[in-house]
Every structure is written in C-alpha cells, then in structure tokens.
Design a protein around this motif. Structure first.
Motif, PDB file in Angstrom:
ATOM      1  N   ASP C 176       0.795  -1.237   0.000  1.00 56.86           N
ATOM      2  CA  ASP C 176       0.000   0.000   0.000  1.00 56.86           C
ATOM      3  C   ASP C 176       0.820   1.276   0.000  1.00 56.86           C
ATOM      4  O   ASP C 176       0.363   2.309   0.493  1.00 56.86           O
ATOM      5  CB  ASP C 176      -0.965   0.014   1.202  1.00 56.86           C
ATOM      6  N   ILE C 178       2.025   4.456  -1.783  1.00 55.34           N
ATOM      7  CA  ILE C 178       1.604   5.289  -2.913  1.00 55.34           C
ATOM      8  C   ILE C 178       2.554   6.464  -3.011  1.00 55.34           C
ATOM      9  O   ILE C 178       2.802   7.155  -2.022  1.00 55.34           O
ATOM     10  CB  ILE C 178       0.170   5.818  -2.715  1.00 55.34           C
ATOM     11  N   ALA C 179       3.075   6.696  -4.217  1.00 54.56           N
ATOM     12  CA  ALA C 179       3.879   7.894  -4.458  1.00 54.56           C
ATOM     13  C   ALA C 179       3.141   8.761  -5.457  1.00 54.56           C
ATOM     14  O   ALA C 179       2.924   8.355  -6.609  1.00 54.56           O
ATOM     15  CB  ALA C 179       5.265   7.526  -4.978  1.00 54.56           C
ATOM     16  N   ASP C 180       2.711   9.926  -4.989  1.00 49.84           N
ATOM     17  CA  ASP C 180       2.045  10.902  -5.858  1.00 49.84           C
ATOM     18  C   ASP C 180       3.096  11.961  -6.167  1.00 49.84           C
ATOM     19  O   ASP C 180       3.428  12.789  -5.333  1.00 49.84           O
ATOM     20  CB  ASP C 180       0.838  11.487  -5.105  1.00 49.84           C
ATOM     21  N   GLU C 220      10.554   0.041  -7.717  1.00 49.94           N
ATOM     22  CA  GLU C 220      10.260  -1.213  -7.005  1.00 49.94           C
ATOM     23  C   GLU C 220      11.527  -2.040  -6.786  1.00 49.94           C
ATOM     24  O   GLU C 220      11.697  -2.673  -5.747  1.00 49.94           O
ATOM     25  CB  GLU C 220       9.210  -2.011  -7.770  1.00 49.94           C
ATOM     26  N   THR C 232       5.399  -3.803  -4.396  1.00 49.99           N
ATOM     27  CA  THR C 232       4.623  -3.221  -5.490  1.00 49.99           C
ATOM     28  C   THR C 232       4.200  -1.829  -5.066  1.00 49.99           C
ATOM     29  O   THR C 232       3.587  -1.649  -4.004  1.00 49.99           O
ATOM     30  CB  THR C 232       3.382  -4.067  -5.799  1.00 49.99           C
ATOM     31  N   VAL C 233       4.533  -0.849  -5.896  1.00 54.44           N
ATOM     32  CA  VAL C 233       4.274   0.546  -5.555  1.00 54.44           C
ATOM     33  C   VAL C 233       3.242   1.113  -6.511  1.00 54.44           C
ATOM     34  O   VAL C 233       3.230   0.771  -7.692  1.00 54.44           O
ATOM     35  CB  VAL C 233       5.587   1.358  -5.652  1.00 54.44           C
ATOM     36  N   SER C 234       2.387   1.965  -6.000  1.00 54.34           N
ATOM     37  CA  SER C 234       1.502   2.745  -6.864  1.00 54.34           C
ATOM     38  C   SER C 234       2.189   4.073  -7.120  1.00 54.34           C
ATOM     39  O   SER C 234       2.248   4.931  -6.238  1.00 54.34           O
ATOM     40  CB  SER C 234       0.151   2.955  -6.174  1.00 54.34           C
ATOM     41  N   TYR C 251       2.853   8.095   0.563  1.00 52.48           N
ATOM     42  CA  TYR C 251       1.959   7.633   1.626  1.00 52.48           C
ATOM     43  C   TYR C 251       2.273   6.181   1.975  1.00 52.48           C
ATOM     44  O   TYR C 251       2.371   5.336   1.083  1.00 52.48           O
ATOM     45  CB  TYR C 251       0.512   7.733   1.160  1.00 52.48           C
ATOM     46  N   LYS C 253       1.681   3.107   5.376  1.00 52.72           N
ATOM     47  CA  LYS C 253       1.143   2.790   6.704  1.00 52.72           C
ATOM     48  C   LYS C 253       2.305   2.514   7.661  1.00 52.72           C
ATOM     49  O   LYS C 253       3.222   1.739   7.333  1.00 52.72           O
ATOM     50  CB  LYS C 253       0.273   1.528   6.615  1.00 52.72           C
ATOM     51  N   ARG C 309      -0.713   6.895   9.345  1.00 49.76           N
ATOM     52  CA  ARG C 309       0.056   6.904   8.106  1.00 49.76           C
ATOM     53  C   ARG C 309       1.260   7.826   8.236  1.00 49.76           C
ATOM     54  O   ARG C 309       1.192   8.885   8.856  1.00 49.76           O
ATOM     55  CB  ARG C 309      -0.852   7.388   6.968  1.00 49.76           C
ATOM     56  N   ILE C 311       3.553  10.211   6.070  1.00 47.78           N
ATOM     57  CA  ILE C 311       3.590  10.926   4.799  1.00 47.78           C
ATOM     58  C   ILE C 311       4.981  11.536   4.651  1.00 47.78           C
ATOM     59  O   ILE C 311       5.408  12.334   5.488  1.00 47.78           O
ATOM     60  CB  ILE C 311       2.519  12.040   4.733  1.00 47.78           C
TER      61      ILE C 311
ATOM     62  N   ILE D 178      -7.330   8.166   0.140  1.00 45.55           N
ATOM     63  CA  ILE D 178      -6.359   9.273   0.177  1.00 45.55           C
ATOM     64  C   ILE D 178      -6.706  10.249  -0.930  1.00 45.55           C
ATOM     65  O   ILE D 178      -6.856   9.843  -2.086  1.00 45.55           O
ATOM     66  CB  ILE D 178      -4.921   8.757  -0.036  1.00 45.55           C
ATOM     67  N   ASP D 180      -5.003  13.387  -2.687  1.00 49.18           N
ATOM     68  CA  ASP D 180      -3.816  14.236  -2.866  1.00 49.18           C
ATOM     69  C   ASP D 180      -4.257  15.362  -3.792  1.00 49.18           C
ATOM     70  O   ASP D 180      -4.383  15.177  -4.991  1.00 49.18           O
ATOM     71  CB  ASP D 180      -2.686  13.397  -3.469  1.00 49.18           C
ATOM     72  N   LYS D 182      -4.261  19.404  -5.329  1.00 51.78           N
ATOM     73  CA  LYS D 182      -3.364  20.485  -5.709  1.00 51.78           C
ATOM     74  C   LYS D 182      -4.217  21.672  -6.137  1.00 51.78           C
ATOM     75  O   LYS D 182      -5.038  21.544  -7.022  1.00 51.78           O
ATOM     76  CB  LYS D 182      -2.468  20.059  -6.867  1.00 51.78           C
ATOM     77  N   LEU D 210      -0.642  18.950   5.672  1.00 50.62           N
ATOM     78  CA  LEU D 210      -0.900  17.538   5.367  1.00 50.62           C
ATOM     79  C   LEU D 210      -1.638  16.876   6.527  1.00 50.62           C
ATOM     80  O   LEU D 210      -1.200  16.932   7.677  1.00 50.62           O
ATOM     81  CB  LEU D 210       0.419  16.809   5.098  1.00 50.62           C
ATOM     82  N   TYR D 251      -7.123   8.176  -4.260  1.00 53.46           N
ATOM     83  CA  TYR D 251      -6.758   6.764  -4.261  1.00 53.46           C
ATOM     84  C   TYR D 251      -7.701   5.991  -3.353  1.00 53.46           C
ATOM     85  O   TYR D 251      -7.918   6.372  -2.199  1.00 53.46           O
ATOM     86  CB  TYR D 251      -5.329   6.587  -3.763  1.00 53.46           C
ATOM     87  N   LYS D 253      -9.188   1.673  -2.587  1.00 49.91           N
ATOM     88  CA  LYS D 253      -9.152   0.243  -2.919  1.00 49.91           C
ATOM     89  C   LYS D 253     -10.512  -0.173  -3.479  1.00 49.91           C
ATOM     90  O   LYS D 253     -11.559   0.135  -2.891  1.00 49.91           O
ATOM     91  CB  LYS D 253      -8.866  -0.567  -1.647  1.00 49.91           C
ATOM     92  N   ASP D 304      -5.902   0.527 -11.444  1.00 43.76           N
ATOM     93  CA  ASP D 304      -4.547  -0.020 -11.453  1.00 43.76           C
ATOM     94  C   ASP D 304      -4.628  -1.477 -10.987  1.00 43.76           C
ATOM     95  O   ASP D 304      -4.729  -1.740  -9.784  1.00 43.76           O
ATOM     96  CB  ASP D 304      -3.655   0.803 -10.511  1.00 43.76           C
ATOM     97  N   ARG D 306      -2.462  -3.725 -10.763  1.00 43.48           N
ATOM     98  CA  ARG D 306      -1.330  -4.184  -9.958  1.00 43.48           C
ATOM     99  C   ARG D 306      -1.593  -4.005  -8.466  1.00 43.48           C
ATOM    100  O   ARG D 306      -1.072  -4.735  -7.635  1.00 43.48           O
ATOM    101  CB  ARG D 306      -0.064  -3.421 -10.336  1.00 43.48           C
ATOM    102  N   THR D 307      -2.384  -2.995  -8.129  1.00 40.96           N
ATOM    103  CA  THR D 307      -2.647  -2.719  -6.711  1.00 40.96           C
ATOM    104  C   THR D 307      -4.132  -2.773  -6.378  1.00 40.96           C
ATOM    105  O   THR D 307      -4.514  -2.435  -5.269  1.00 40.96           O
ATOM    106  CB  THR D 307      -2.096  -1.323  -6.342  1.00 40.96           C
ATOM    107  N   ARG D 309      -6.463  -0.861  -7.244  1.00 40.43           N
ATOM    108  CA  ARG D 309      -6.847   0.458  -6.756  1.00 40.43           C
ATOM    109  C   ARG D 309      -7.578   1.241  -7.839  1.00 40.43           C
ATOM    110  O   ARG D 309      -7.237   1.162  -9.021  1.00 40.43           O
ATOM    111  CB  ARG D 309      -5.589   1.208  -6.313  1.00 40.43           C
TER     112      ARG D 309
END
Lengths: 350, 350, 350, 350
Positions: C176, C178-180, C220, C232-234, C251, C253, C309, C311, D178, D180, D182, D210, D251, D253, D304, D306-307, D309
């Motif tokens: 879980d 997540i990189a935004d 990854e 696995t990264v989003s 983000y 956990k 979480r 951040i 989540i 995010d 802007k 945040l 984001y 699930k 996605d 893979r996740t 999501r």
C-alpha cells in the motif's frame, strides 16, 4: 588564501537573500554577521531553509550594531532601503569598515537631485564625493581603493552598459533616447503587498512609473558622463511575470547611417576586456534566461535603416548583476581579490 | 432569433481554438463546419476536450470543401496561414459565402507592399479593393456590407487603437513614432517548435524581429490613413511568458506641450460611443489581465514634460480582441447582428 | 590538480544542456567532446548562447564517434534516449572508456522486466551485472570502481531517497505504498511537441501515466532491495508548470503508531553523513525552489495519527539531482574525485 | 424576465472578485450592493478596473448594513472569513434575506466538529439544521427552498464529486481513501502575505497542512452520508503556481477487481443528468485548463490492476466551481431560476 569576514545589514529582502546565496559558496568572503531587527535571534537558515547545510545558514541573525559589525567584519553590505542606508554607512565607515551600499543613497553625486527624486534631504552629503559608483566596467580602478561604493540600480546597470560604447564613441544623438525596460518581479522587493501577490502578477504584464522612475537621474548622470554632455532620457519600466531578469530595449538616433556590423565592432572593442559583457553576434538578441543567476550583461544590436535608429537590447539578472552580484564584485575589488571571485557562475538553464 | 450557421476553416491553431470557444456560447452564430485535413473524421471535442458538453464540440471535423461549406454555412472564418487563405477566400466568395479572413492576405491594400513584406505574389489582387479592414471602431459601417473582411493583426489592433485619436486630432508628430509591443505566447501560434516549449519561454523574456515584423506595413497603412500622410513607424515586438495579452507602449512627440488631461479629453471624446475602448483615468495604466478573454482595448495616457512626449499604453487580449473575437465582431456586423452579440464578456480575473 | 577530459553524447536535450551548465564551471572535469548528428559542425555556444564566454561553449559539436571519443576523453556521459544508449555504452566501454548512462538502459537488473516496461529486447544484457545504479547515497563505494553507471531516473531518485530510511528500519508496511509525484516540465524532454508548448502547460496541471509510468519497476527494484522483499508501488506522476523540480508526496502505513519525532530521528541518523539529503525539522515541508539547481534532496515528515500513516514529502531538482548533477557525482566518484567536486551549488532563490 | 437584486458582503477577496465577474454579465441577478469597510465610498470599478464599462462596476461600495441590504436586495452572498460570516448570516436572515454563505460557518452539521477544527464556538448553532450544503449535484432540491446555503469548500467540491458514484455504489472500501489535492494560488486568498508573493510561488511547488486541513471534516461528513458510514479520509493539499484550478488525485481500494470500463459506466450513469460533471472517456485525464473559468468538474478514471486500486482524478476551477460560481448556482436555485443561469461559460483556452 585566507578568508575575509563580511557582514550583511538587512537580510530579509531579495537583495539580502541573493547576497546570502552568493556568499554561501564564495571562496574568500565569509558571511559572519547578518542583521534584521524583525528576525534577530534566529539562525539564517530558519528564514532561508535553502541555506540548510551551508555554514552561512548557521550565522545567527542579530540586530544591527556598528561596534559588533566593526569587531567581526572587514566589510559590510547594506541591503536596507534608501533613506535608512545613509546613516548606517556613515556609522560603519566611522567605525573603520568598508561599505557596499545597495541602496540609492550614494549613487547621485548631487544631493539636490537626490532630494528632488527621493523626497529626502541627504543627511551625509559630505560622503557623496568619496562614494564610487560600483559599476566595474566603468570604475574598477576607483572601486579598488574605495571605502564606500554605491551599488548601481538594476535598471541603470542594464541601460548604462547598453549605451556606453555608443555614447563614448559618438554613434548616437544624445537627445531622444528612450529606454523601454522590463523587469522581473523580484525587483519590486519582498514586502507583503496585494499588488505583488502571485495571482496579481502571474499571467499579466503592466507598465508603471512611466517617465518618473527614480532610476532616471542615475541613468542620466552616468550617460551624461560618458557623453560629456547633459542627457535627458525617457526611461519607462514595466513589470514582467518572471522571478529574475531585466531586458531593456533602448532606442536612439544614429548620428550618421552605418551598418550594424560597424556598430557591433565598436561595442566589441569597447568591451574587449570585460568578459561579463557579451556583445552578441549580429542577428542574435539576448534573452533574460541566458543570464539567469549570473553577472553577464548580454547586448544585442539592431540598426533599423527605415528610421535611422540604433536599437540596443540589453539583458541582465536584476538580482545578481543588477544588485547583489555586483555588490560582491565591488567587495572583491575593495578586498584585493579578482573581481570575479565567487562570481564565475553559469546561467541556470532552463 | 434564428441561428446563423457558420464554418471554420483551420481549426487546430490558437485562433481556431478561440473561435471555437467564443462560438460555443454565441447566441446566434452556430458552428456547423470545422475543417482540418490532419484531424478530419474526429468530433471537435476529441481535439478540444474543453468543448465536451457544448454542441460545438460535437461538430465533426472535415477536410475543407468549398461546396460543402457553401451548402451548410452562411459565413466562413479562415484561420489558416497567410498565403493559403487567399485561395480559400476566392473560392468561398465565388461560392456565395461571406468570409472573415484572420490571416494577413487581405489587410494590405497594395499588393506590392504585401509582396515586399511577405515574400509572396498575391494571387487574387482583384479582391483587395473589396476587402474591408475589420477594425470595428474604424470601419463598422463598411464591414456591415462587406463580403470579405480582413481581420486586423493583433499588434496592429493595439497600436492603431492606441494612436487613432492622437493622429486624427494632430496631437503628435507623425515622425519618430515608436511602438514597443509585448505579446503573450499564444501569438506565436500552436505549431510544435522547440523555441516555444514551456521551458524555453517560461521565466524568460525576449525581443524579436525588431524593426522588421510583418505587422509593420499594416500599422503604417492605417496610421497613415488616420493622419492623412505617409507614416514610418518603428515597431518592435517582444515575447511575454503569458498565455494571452498584448501591451504596447507607444512613444510620440507632442506637437505642442499640453497637459495629460487635455490629451485624455481628446481620447475620451474620440471613443465616446465605442464601449470596447476604455480610456483610463489619468494616473491609471492598463494591465493585460484586465482585458483577458475580452474585446476591450484599455488605453492609458502619460505626458512626459521632460521630453515633451506622449506615451500611450494600450492593452488587448491578442487572441480575443486581436484575432478571433474581432473576427466574430465582424461576422456579427456582416450578419446584421449587433456588433457585440456573444461578445459581452467579462475579463477573467485572476 | 590536473583536469580530466570528458565527453557528452547527445547534447541537445535538457539533460545535455544541464551537463553543459555544470561542466562549464567544474574545476576538474572538462568537456572536450559534445556530439549531436543534427548540430554537428557548430560550436556548443551556437546552440547554447548562455555558454558564450565559457571554454565549454567553444567545444565543437561533432557526430558521435567511438574512436574519437576514446582518443580524447576518459569518461563519457550518454544523454541519448533509452534503446539508443545501450549500443553506445557497449561500444565506448569496449574502447576503454568509462560511461555514465543517463538513460534507463542499465537501471533494471532484469532484462525481462526491461522488456516488459520498455517494449524492447535488451541487446547487451551481459553488461547489466556490471552496471552500478548511480545513486551515491546507496552505492557510492561500488560507483567508485564502476566502469558503467546507470544514472537513476528523476522520479525514482525522489522516491527512493524518501523511503530508504523507513524501509531499511521497518517503519512502514511494504504494501500500500503510494507515491504521488509532481514534476517540472523539463522532465518531459526538449522534443518539439504541441502538448509541451508554453500555452499548453502554463497555468495548467495534469496527471499522466497513472500506475504505468516506466519509472515504476526501477522504484520497485530499489525499494525491494532496501526492504529485503518484493514491493509493489503505486507510482503516479503529474506535470507541473515549472521548469525544474520534483516533489513526491509518499503515503505509507506505519507498522506501529509512533510520534513523528521518532521517525525523524531514524531519518536523521540514516542520512547523518549524507550532506545532500536534508531532513527538515518537524513541522517544515520541502519546496522545490529550496533545491533549485542543486544536488539537495529535502525531506519533510508527517505522521497522521488519524490514519496511522507516514507521509514523506521529498523534493529534488529533476535536472540536476535527478539527472545531470547526479551523473556528474558518479563521474566524480569514478574519477577518484570527491563526490561533490563542482557540485557545491547554492539553490537559486528566488 | 425581471431582474433580481443581490448583494455582496466582502468584496475585496478573490471570491468577491469572482462573484463580481460572474454577476457582471448575469442575465437576471443584478449586483446592487457591495460592501467593504476598507473600501467604502468608492465605486466597485475603482478597486476592480476590469469592471469598467459594466453596470456592476458603478455599484458604490458601502459599509455592510443589514437594514440597507434588506431594503435593496433579495439575496446576499457572504464572502467574508469564517467566524465573521455566521453573525452576518443570522442578522440578514432575520431581516428576511436569503443568504449564500461562502465561508465554512454553516457547512458542518455538528457544531462540536466545527469547534474542533476551526477553534471557534459556533454562535448560531440553531441555524445549522436549516443550512443546506450548496452542492447542486447532491442537494439541488433542498437548495431550491433554502433560506441559507453553505457553499462547499473548493477542495471538498473536487473530492466529493470525484467519489460520490463510487461510494454510493459500493465500488470502493471506505477505509484507506487518500486525496492528494493540488490547488492554484487564488485558493490562498488575497491577503498580502510574503509567502504568497509572486516570487515565492512562481516556479515552485509545495505541500501544506498535510492531514490537518480544515476541509477534512467537511469531506468526511459528505462522503460519510454518501457511503452510509463514518469515513476517515487522508486529505493532503498542495499549492500550484497557477491562478485557478484544483486537481485532486484520489486513491481508493476497489471492493472487487473490475475493469475501468465498468467503473466508468457507473460514474456516467450517476452523472447522466448532471451536465457540469463530465466523466471523461477511458484513457483520458482531466487538466485544470479544460475547466478554467467554468462550473465543470472533469473526472478521469484509472484502475490499477497491480494494486487493485481505483484512481479518480477530478478537476475544477477553485474560484468558479469551487466558490463563487457554485454560490451563483445556489442563488439561481433559491431564486427560482435555472441552475445554470449566467453560468453557461466556455473554458478559457489557452
């Protein structure tokens, strides 16, 4: 080589910020004092997080104190408003310090003209004769021995360097010179003002103070010296939605028809040993990005045969070349260093 | 009121995009044809997602075809490059359509001057006498009955409106007029070019085509008519890092000293019944944001007594007033509608 | 100290431009060759006017030639697209040169993953084991002896540095994440494309390639190594209307509730001897401007107790730290120089 | 149709400015009162030169006075800070006026939550039950009969519209959401502050608040109602260097694997009769420019696998849809007008 301790009075504006940026990586001049009444007690990095990791960032901000500055520095930069700078200068000079004043207080030789344009009576007119106008291309030798240099204004730097060869060599009429100048927003200073908020400046463009900007007499003083005659200039500033940069488009009548190549040859010869002034090839024009963050003054030349006019386009970085970098160049000369110590900067592109 | 079907030839550039924006909410003129060879087969909203939800977005893009346009439209906007527009215009006029040409092909009365500045021989010079220069403040009556209007260039719109009252009323010398103009990047068109990438334009500023921009003869033609004499102008464009907007700073010598209030009174009287031209109070100067997305031309006036010069600052939106909005104004007049139908737009602020 | 001659293959993109900027003032590494088929025959300053006055500006652009590069350089930077870089690398290594490859061709250890994400069969998989991932904070020792370094992608640099201490120390769950991420426009390269024109990017913001950007497997791979487990990264990129800078909001956990001060202490310890990574005080967050033009990676930490979480906000300059500066750091190490030779750069503010 | 007089309390901020822009060309709602203690006595056009030529520009600014407003208006917009708005609302309602409050004072049903997040005790909690949350897609029927609408925050508008179909239809887990987000700089208001100066915002990007922004409880309240369960959201705002626009990347699930086409079908059905919400085709993502100056909320959907999501990207104009345009939509409904009266606006492109 040994380092030389320097101080910075007035650290919270953009010129103070730019001095901090340059001094953070200067090989010889080391910032040891930074003053601001409002921020006293904090380390410099507390207000300038970008300085984290540099020794300059650890300098503690203090209230300005002449004795303390005299005991800890050899030279002080004044980055405070005009009107306030003159008293600091007098006090610091009396305490034995060298001073580079970034304000307008010592740029005009004639205290009467200063009073006319700034609405202030000069309180230290006796210092005016010893202040040297800090434009290295014109006054490097005098700056070397000066105790007090008056750092040129940003707009004047762009206009004077743009016209010096033409006036010195009689290429243009001294009447009817128009400088249409455009400056980035950092030139307006860092004071909170609704009119300078992001949403008021971004995606917009405007003129201001047409014909009556306070940089006018300074331009006229220096152009007059170059021409050997009184000059009245129409100087007209505009506000660009960019951070840094001034581009001046300068219009003048040629004294006789001549090809642009001839004009360029005069300019190239004039600036042959001045590496910061880059006279562009015929057909090329400067852009503010090409000088961003540096001491360069790029000059493009156009002859318009339809109107017998020379158009000079000059570009500088208003904060670096037009203010704090130029102040460091003066400090270098006043300290016996090469003029470009710590100033061999490559433009930030893009 | 019944709607009037109109076509748009050349939809992929910024002037085409702006026409689509304006026509999407126009109460009478309805876009029924949009052409582009490259994008034929798609609905307009496929290339302009911002039109999703507007009937105009559902118009299918087709290859340009005169018979098809004649069968489906009453009037066609040409938003194609100069050189290409003249043939379309001739063909569409022959097919019985009214044409508003946004290119330069029919702006210059003299085909020889066109050839000199554009490097092209005009292939339909017989149409030049019947083309009307589409500046409503000058030619509204003639536009009403025109079959072909030549939509003014963006820069010329700002300069001509800025000088018309002064020239018409003999306030300024007709020699030594300088227009230092600054335009947003949409004026450079939408063709993929490295020099117009975001990183090449953002946070920079530059001049280009000094003294030789193709809008010069158009400016001189119209100023000459206003003055009743040949005029040579020094016209000098610059590129601003903004999307929309032109601000022209125009310098001219006064024929006699006069206070700025007197100049303003002449301007106010001249534009008394032209609501899109807003002559600002003395002491105020225009900003491009105040006209963003609209038909306004804001004019600020300064008299510089030190140089006896009048400085006119005019601001327009280059895409709306300087191109597509003005084209719609012409189409309104040519269609028997009020000039401002669909054009009563409030500036986007901020 | 003696200078070391280096070459640059592929000079016309933004990474090539940034290499030229950095090398122009590097004290030891001297640019002696710059290649581009399209621009061959010109001096570098002809395409980069900002280099006028620097020796690097006088380097003649040539077509790439391995023998010539081998004869004139010790090390070559490859600033060409992935797919093309691998062949250059093989050829130049065979000729005895050291290579820093800025493309993706040698970042992934597994040629199969490369094929999956880049749609290309790797033509030199035998080189993958000897390529070192050029992130100095992780691999400085191995880089020192490498012949070939694979310079990290810009986004991965920001995400990996942002998460390394947390993963290494088990602070967060490995699922879980997540990189935004948000990047300045220079990250999109310098190819002429309508979608990257000033007017398409300025005053807008957009996401792209959500969940499928090619930097994902690289992130990854390295996060997995740090965690000692598959991750696995989003990863989700966005385009900012700025020239330079990446800010990633990451983000994850927490494995157990903990105060932010504890997290910060772990980060500070992890990066204690890595001066380019600046872990900000609790309560402070990074901004792209604070790292502009430099090698810094600023990291801000927030614990959200409502959602348990962590951040992490990390900011770098995508061109300098995320590409060319990091390449120079690798070259420094590979050449026996201090990692920060020529890279002790102060952020450009404003 | 007859016009309806409306008043605007608090005219000097960006929401007041945007209300003035929209009302200047509204066919029915006519601005007859505009209040500001600081600017009282001037016509509106004196502080907003862009309104010159519009009747709204001639409205005189006055100090706020309930009796005067009640005597001259049917409905009043409150564009004053939270904390101040509640008293105005109570007073104006008592005087028989309808009120659209753009502040946060009546958005939260629970005065305790208001106190927790805003640090203020609500002084008119008895009004909370009758205030209607002014999001037309959710509450149009109730707004029609409301005396008091609480205009949604800009961020909540983007997040709630982005998640409503997914929550209403059980597509996503209610935990681990989540957002995010802007926002453009106009969201920060128009108060003079150093941190919002052009040079501090332009060419930079940053996160702020945040996990603790005050819009969080408002988002949770409305998402909770849609889901029929309490929801805790991780909401994280960022500051974009653009004037207008919010883009939220959200984001969540999926409750079960499903193709994006299925998700899109649910969204399209949910918003079938809501023309301002444009659910983009699969593969397309929103951009803030496509909604600039309008009421549109563009939604892009990505799954996605893979996740597992769902990633929802929603874009609005924070000033128009996120504040003043939405307020006018509410006023339209409260006045018996079509929701889109005066709001059929085409996006400003570029």
């Amino acid at each position: 080589m040994q380092t030389i301790p320097v101080g910075l009075v007035g650290v919270t504006g953009y010129t103070g910020m730019e001095l901090a940026r340059i001094l953070a990586v200067h090989p010889i001049l080391k910032l040891t004092r930074a003053t601001s009444r409002a921020e006293a007690g904090k380390p410099l990095k507390a207000i300038y997080p970008f300085l984290e990791g540099f020794p300059a960032g650890d300098v503690g901000i203090s209230a300005p104190d002449a004795a303390d500055l005299a005991g800890s520095c050899k030279l002080v930069f004044l980055a405070v408003p005009h009107g306030a700078a003159m008293d600091y200068a007098a006090e610091l000079l009396a305490a034995g310090l060298k001073v580079v004043d970034l304000s307008a207080d010592f740029r005009l030789l004639d205290a009467g003209i200063y009073a006319d344009w700034y609405g202030l009576t000069h309180r230290h007119p006796q210092l005016l004769p010893e202040a040297v106008y800090g434009l290295p291309e014109l006054y490097a030798e005098r700056i070397k021995t000066a105790k007090l240099t008056a750092n040129p204004g940003c707009y004047p730097t762009s206009v004077i360097l743009g016209l010096a060869p033409a006036l010195k060599n009689g290429l243009i009429n001294i009447i009817d010179i128009i400088a249409d100048s455009k400056s980035g927003a950092s030139g307006a200073g860092r004071k909170a003002a609704t009119g300078m908020l992001f949403c008021e400046v971004h995606d917009s463009f405007r003129a201001y103070n047409l014909g009556k900007h306070r940089h006018t007499p300074e331009i006229e003083q220096e152009l007059g010296k170059l021409a050997g005659a009184d000059i009245t200039v129409s100087f007209n500033p505009h506000l660009l939605p960019i951070d840094r940069g001034i581009l001046s488009t300068i219009y003048a009548k040629l004294t006789r028809p001549m090809p642009v190549e001839e004009v360029r040859a005069v300019y190239a010869a004039h600036y042959a040993d001045k590496p910061w002034v880059r006279v562009l090839p015929v057909g090329k024009l400067p852009e503010t990005r090409f000088v961003r963050g540096t001491m360069f003054c790029d000059i493009g030349l156009v002859v318009d045969p339809r109107t017998n006019r020379l158009i000079v386009v000059s570009a500088i970085d208003n904060l670096c070349r037009g203010a704090s970098g130029q102040a460091v160049a003066c400090a270098n000369l006043m300290s016996g260093l090469p003029v470009d110590a710590g100033l061999n900067l490559a433009p930030m592109m893009p």
